[in-house]
Design a protein around this motif. Structure first.
Motif, PDB file in Angstrom:
ATOM      1  N   PRO A 114       0.730  -1.226   0.037  1.00  0.00           N
ATOM      2  CA  PRO A 114       0.156   0.059   0.024  1.00  0.00           C
ATOM      3  C   PRO A 114       0.854   1.255  -0.028  1.00  0.00           C
ATOM      4  N   LYS A 115       0.311   2.254  -0.669  1.00  0.00           N
ATOM      5  CA  LYS A 115       0.964   3.439  -0.793  1.00  0.00           C
ATOM      6  C   LYS A 115       1.410   4.275   0.614  1.00  0.00           C
ATOM      7  N   GLU A 116       0.577   4.116   1.727  1.00  0.00           N
ATOM      8  CA  GLU A 116       0.949   4.683   2.829  1.00  0.00           C
ATOM      9  C   GLU A 116       1.989   4.068   3.469  1.00  0.00           C
ATOM     10  N   ASN A 117       2.123   2.625   3.354  1.00  0.00           N
ATOM     11  CA  ASN A 117       3.555   1.962   4.172  1.00  0.00           C
ATOM     12  C   ASN A 117       4.496   2.284   3.328  1.00  0.00           C
ATOM     13  N   PHE A 118       4.519   2.396   2.054  1.00  0.00           N
ATOM     14  CA  PHE A 118       5.678   2.651   1.029  1.00  0.00           C
ATOM     15  C   PHE A 118       6.325   3.934   1.486  1.00  0.00           C
ATOM     16  N   LEU A 119       5.372   5.145   1.161  1.00  0.00           N
ATOM     17  CA  LEU A 119       5.736   6.329   1.731  1.00  0.00           C
ATOM     18  C   LEU A 119       6.241   6.539   3.085  1.00  0.00           C
ATOM     19  N   ASN A 120       5.700   6.090   3.909  1.00  0.00           N
ATOM     20  CA  ASN A 120       6.158   6.131   5.427  1.00  0.00           C
ATOM     21  C   ASN A 120       7.428   5.624   5.626  1.00  0.00           C
ATOM     22  N   VAL A 121       7.829   4.200   5.104  1.00  0.00           N
ATOM     23  CA  VAL A 121       9.003   3.853   5.171  1.00  0.00           C
ATOM     24  C   VAL A 121      10.106   4.922   4.194  1.00  0.00           C
ATOM     25  N   LEU A 122       9.633   5.574   3.288  1.00  0.00           N
ATOM     26  CA  LEU A 122      10.538   6.259   2.274  1.00  0.00           C
ATOM     27  C   LEU A 122      10.822   7.644   3.292  1.00  0.00           C
TER      28      LEU A 122
END
Length: 237
Positions: A114-122
């Motif tokens: 999911p977008k939210e998880n990817f962006l949070n890690v990024l």
């Protein structure tokens, strides 16, 4: 046979396999638990051009074509992604809809992040942004190379290049010492080369008569890679 010294294969392949490999534990912990794996049958759509980007996709097994469709409804395949590659992340980084469509070329197992998880890690990572920047820079080189080839090389040369690149992709799943078969429809091959179906059939027949390839139904086996490289216009063979 290795292409080292014969053909610049790095100019044709993205390097997204390296993005998630061996991430620091705290960063991978923010992604791996949220991966939602799904089985896709051959020819299934993963996402469509112009739709809202809801996440990225990691190809755990299989092959995926990235393509655009023109006003006449004709596909142009931009890239074939292989096992281990990421797709869909350009739209997330740009905060835009998906710029192209993606569909499976064979049965595939693909994990959605999911977008939210990817962006949070990024946002909290030091390693992931560096890898993404490096990968995006290389992809720009690959796409620039592809545009140049389409503008300046003949259909015959483009087909030779496409067969060389596809052979490498199918080589990854072929046991050592066994023949490498490119398992792709003539229509998909035509959409990669950017030509009509009849041209593909004609040139494949020419290559077959010259002993460069053999065919087994839709499968293509390259028998003389040096001759194919020579036709492509690359290298000194």
């Amino acid at each position: 046979m290795s292409l080292a010294g014969l053909f610049p294969i790095d100019k044709w392949n993205f390097k997204t396999q390296s993005i998630l490999n061996n991430l620091p534990e705290n960063e991978s912990a923010g992604l791996l638990p949220y991966m939602q794996e799904q089985r896709y049958g051959k020819g299934e759509i993963i996402f469509r051009e112009g739709t809202r980007a809801s996440g990225i996709y990691f190809i755990k097994k299989g092959k995926v074509k990235k393509y655009q469709v023109d006003q006449a409804g004709k596909e142009q395949i931009i890239y074939v992604a292989n096992t281990g590659e990421l797709i869909g992340y350009h739209a997330i980084l740009a905060e835009e809809p998906y710029p192209d469509s993606a569909a499976t070329l064979e049965e595939s197992f693909i994990a959605f992040i999911p977008k939210e998880n990817f962006l949070n890690v990024l946002e909290n990572s030091t390693e992931l942004p560096r890898r993404l920047l490096k990968t995006l820079s290389h992809e720009f080189t690959v796409l620039t190379n592809s545009i140049s080839v389409f503008a300046h090389r003949s259909v015959r040369e483009r087909l030779a290049i496409s067969l060389i690149v596809l052979r490498e992709k199918f080589k990854a799943e072929t046991p050592e010492g066994k023949d490498i078969f490119i398992n792709l429809s003539r229509s998909d091959l035509a959409n990669i080369v950017g030509t009509g179906h009849e041209n593909i059939v004609r040139f494949l027949s020419e290559f077959k008569a010259a002993g460069i390839i053999t065919t087994h139904g839709r499968k293509i086996c390259v028998k003389d890679i040096r001759q194919l490289v020579k036709i492509s216009g690359y290298g000194n063979v």
